[in-house]
Design a protein around this motif. Structure first.
Motif, PDB file in Angstrom:
ATOM      1  N   GLN A 142      -5.008   1.365   7.627  1.00  0.00           N
ATOM      2  CA  GLN A 142      -5.691   0.896   6.432  1.00  0.00           C
ATOM      3  C   GLN A 142      -6.154   2.067   5.581  1.00  0.00           C
ATOM      4  N   ASN A 154      -4.817   2.791   1.782  1.00  0.00           N
ATOM      5  CA  ASN A 154      -5.847   2.464   0.801  1.00  0.00           C
ATOM      6  C   ASN A 154      -7.006   3.461   0.882  1.00  0.00           C
ATOM      7  N   GLY A 168       0.812  -1.207   0.000  1.00  0.00           N
ATOM      8  CA  GLY A 168       0.000   0.000   0.000  1.00  0.00           C
ATOM      9  C   GLY A 168       0.844   1.255   0.000  1.00  0.00           C
TER      10      GLY A 168
END
Length: 307
Positions: free
Chosen positions: A261, A265, A166
């Motif tokens: 997270q 993303n 990521g």
């Protein structure tokens, strides 16, 4: 993020959820990761005990959350590190949990031999991972052991393939991802808002705009406040993202899994501005005029004491 007026920073809904972070919130049922598997469930085998600490961080009395694990003779205390706590708050909590003189944990950093990334320069901010940490028997746990366990937990979380991929996808390294996640943790009032806040950060960086985040400024000033004045935004600090371009030099708190997270993303969107007008009502927009109207609505609420 708020601009050109006296205002309360984004994430103000946190005030309804409890305080104690530098622009962060503590929801006692969410100290992610660790030995509880994410949520602290108050069953017959564990009960949460809040001990009011004498320490003061950024003008806020720190409560030390201790989880009692097991029953009878097997009862073991554990320290809960909430998402969004600053390193200073963690140090004070460890001192209280281990019944040590104030400042002991901070002083132990030099001999803790923490496995931090080179970009951290020895500063564990961002890597004292929010989780539940058993304390063992009386006198058997040291500050160095606790800090090392926290950093080792962070490394396991942050050095895995998902975070690495990521970060690479967004043209950053893992330390930069942790820094963005710490801003997201401080600024977003809800999990749903975290991705949008992360997208604002990326959009502003990509356009060469200063982040203008009150959370970074508060961190640099060692405080936690809901108002930022024009004079505040002129302070000479590497954490003053009103004056400095790019990310702050370090993370500004210790983010949890949801914030990370969001950082690696983020959802698509063109947002450049956001403000929490009232608890539960954070407004994101790409239009500056609309943002100014939202800020004006927030300020009206502040003057009338409506929030």
């Amino acid at each position: 993020m708020q601009m050109n007026t006296r205002r309360r920073r984004t994430g103000s809904a946190r005030a309804a959820k409890g305080t104690g972070t530098a622009g962060g919130r503590w929801r006692a049922a969410r100290a992610s990761g660790g030995n509880t598997g994410g949520a602290i469930r108050l069953t017959r085998r564990g009960r949460l005990v809040l001990i009011a600490a004498g320490a003061v961080v950024a003008g806020t009395v720190v409560a030390v959350p201790l989880l009692i694990l097991g029953d009878g003779a097997d009862r073991t205390p554990a320290l809960v590190v909430p998402e969004g706590w600053r390193a200073a708050q963690v140090y004070d909590a460890v001192d209280k949990a281990l019944a040590l003189p104030p400042g002991t944990t901070r002083k132990s950093l030099a001999k803790a031999h923490l496995k931090l990334p080179s970009d951290a320069g020895g500063n564990p901010e961002g890597y004292l991972y929010p989780a539940t940490y058993p304390l063992g028997g009386k006198g058997t746990t040291t500050p160095e052991q606790l800090l090392a366990t926290m950093v080792d937990t962070a490394n396991r979380k942050f050095n895995g393939a998902p975070v690495a991929a990521g970060a690479q996808r967004n043209a950053m390294n893992a330390y930069q991802a942790v820094t963005i996640a710490s801003i997201v943790q401080a600024e977003a009032a809800t999990k749903a808002d975290m991705g949008k806040v992360a997208r604002v950060v990326f959009n502003r960086l990509e356009r060469g705009m200063p982040l203008q985040m009150d959370s970074t400024l508060n961190y640099g000033l060692g405080r936690s406040t809901l108002r930022t004045t024009t004079a505040d935004t002129r302070v000479d600090s590497p954490y003053n993202s009103y004056q400095r371009m790019g990310l702050p030099p370090t993370p500004i708190d210790n983010p949890g899994a949801d914030a990370m997270q969001a950082a690696i993303n983020p959802p698509p969107g063109d947002w450049l501005y956001f403000v929490t007008v009232k608890p539960g009502d954070t407004r994101f927009t790409a239009d500056y005029a609309e943002h100014q109207r939202n800020v004006a609505e927030f300020n009206r609420g502040q003057r009338t004491g409506g929030h």
